[in-house]
Scaffold this motif. Structure first.
Motif, short mmCIF file in Angstrom:
data_model
loop_
_atom_site.label_atom_id
_atom_site.label_comp_id
_atom_site.label_asym_id
_atom_site.label_seq_id
_atom_site.Cartn_x
_atom_site.Cartn_y
_atom_site.Cartn_z
N ILE A 287 0.64 -1.19 0.21
CA ILE A 287 0.07 -0.05 0.32
C ILE A 287 1.07 1.16 0.14
CG2 ILE A 287 -1.77 1.77 1.46
CD1 ILE A 287 -2.79 -1.29 2.30
N ALA A 288 2.20 1.12 0.75
CA ALA A 288 3.04 2.21 0.73
C ALA A 288 3.47 2.48 -0.35
CB ALA A 288 3.83 1.93 1.81
N LYS A 289 3.40 2.07 -1.12
CA LYS A 289 4.35 1.87 -2.36
C LYS A 289 3.37 3.14 -3.40
CE LYS A 289 7.07 -2.60 -2.76
NZ LYS A 289 7.51 -3.26 -3.00
N PHE A 290 1.94 2.42 -3.55
CA PHE A 290 1.16 3.56 -4.80
C PHE A 290 1.03 4.64 -4.15
CE2 PHE A 290 -1.78 0.07 -3.46
CZ PHE A 290 -3.06 1.57 -2.58
N VAL A 291 1.01 4.90 -2.45
CA VAL A 291 0.39 5.56 -2.15
C VAL A 291 1.39 7.05 -1.87
CG1 VAL A 291 -0.14 6.97 0.63
CG2 VAL A 291 -1.26 4.88 -0.32
N LYS A 292 2.79 6.44 -1.81
CA LYS A 292 4.29 7.44 -1.85
C LYS A 292 3.68 7.48 -3.34
CE LYS A 292 8.74 7.73 -0.95
NZ LYS A 292 10.30 6.72 -0.84
N ALA A 293 3.24 6.99 -4.43
CA ALA A 293 3.66 7.34 -6.09
C ALA A 293 2.89 8.52 -6.00
CB ALA A 293 4.03 6.69 -6.64
N ARG A 294 2.11 8.44 -5.32
CA ARG A 294 0.33 9.50 -5.65
C ARG A 294 1.34 10.82 -4.88
NH1 ARG A 294 -3.41 9.07 -2.64
NH2 ARG A 294 -4.73 10.37 -4.59
N ASP A 295 1.21 10.40 -4.00
CA ASP A 295 1.80 11.52 -3.09
C ASP A 295 3.00 12.91 -4.06
OD1 ASP A 295 -0.11 11.73 -1.75
OD2 ASP A 295 1.63 10.89 -0.01
#
Length: 295
Positions: A287-295
């Motif tokens: 989850i952290a990977k795609f949230v970080k990519a969005r941010d």
């Protein structure tokens, strides 16, 4: 509010066949193919276990009722049939779903308290009330303002009296209902079918002294009894204990879809199998990977 499940928006718009649900998810993934390929996700049930754990972590200090927790889980599951998860921050969705569910279940929490608890549990970046407000608007919109959720708990309470469940059996049945929110069953079957499944498993399995945690092997053993329920429509069951025989006779004479109950049991078996392989860190990192990519 719709007191009758059969006339409810839940039955009309949020109960799918397994094939229809798979098709909806396939269309969603195809529309976001680049994101899906870039950010592989763990088993959907592992995601559900993670979401449940995070909601519990957030709700416990606030003494939020189990039914509100269950409603929040249903909101999240419905929402992600309409919106690709990689387009969202799931923790924000969880906090918002819990905030909205508390309002709908008449145990409201102030938005500042929800925000503070989210910040404490997950991320110091949860510092803007407007994010929860905006996410609430999106959540309500994607759910088409169809926010009333019918749960199996009421049906279980009625059946508990009829079949004189012990306190331990009732606790086990309640636990099974809680577990079914980690599967697709809330989108596939009526609440009374889930309640009957939980009742049968509680009576067949019997609570153990080690607690109420179920295992795939134990639940699988109950399938033989369910098969005998189907046979009981034409023949008497082979010498079951009196209370179990009473339950089998009642099911045999009722219009309950035994095949649906068996399907629910098999879904729970599958859940307990994959639960053994659950690793929270793996889900959290994905989850952290795609949230970080969005941010």
């Amino acid at each position: 509010m719709a007191a009758n499940y059969w006339e409810s928006t839940q039955r009309k718009f949020w109960t799918f066949t397994r094939q229809d649900l798979a098709q909806e998810r396939k269309k969603l993934e195809e529309s976001e193919r680049s994101l899906v390929n870039a950010f592989p996700m763990p088993d959907r049930r592992h995601l559900s276990i993670y979401f449940s754990n995070q909601l519990t972590k957030m709700a416990r200090p606030l003494a939020i009722r189990q039914q509100a927790m269950a409603t929040a889980q249903v909101y999240v599951r419905r929402f992600y049939t309409k919106v690709e998860i990689r387009r969202t921050n799931p923790l924000l969705v969880l906090a918002t779903a819990l905030y909205l569910a508390c309002k709908m279940e008449e145990c409201p929490q102030h938005i500042r308290i929800i925000l503070a608890e989210a910040r404490h549990c997950w991320d110091a970046s949860f510092n803007d009330i407007s994010k929860i407000g905006e996410c609430e608007f999106t959540l309500i919109s994607e759910l088409n303002s169809q926010l009333i959720v019918h749960h199996p708990y009421r049906s279980l309470a009625e059946l508990q009296t009829q079949f004189q469940l012990t306190q331990e059996e009732n606790s086990l049945a309640w636990s099974i209902i809680n577990d079914h929110y980690l599967t697709d069953l809330p989108l596939l079957h009526a609440p009374h079918v889930i309640a009957i499944t939980a009742l049968i498993l509680a009576v067949v399995l019997k609570p153990t002294q080690s607690g109420y945690q179920l295992h795939a092997a134990g639940v699988a053993n109950a399938l033989q009894t369910l098969s005998n329920v189907g046979n009981a429509r034409n023949a008497e069951g082979p010498g079951f204990p009196p209370r179990l025989q009473k339950l089998i006779d009642w099911l045999a004479e009722s219009s309950v879809d035994i095949e649906a109950v068996i399907e629910c049991t098999q879904e729970l078996i599958s859940l307990y199998h994959v639960w053994d392989d659950y690793q929270e860190k793996a889900v959290k990192d994905a989850i952290a990977k795609f949230v970080k990519a969005r941010d």
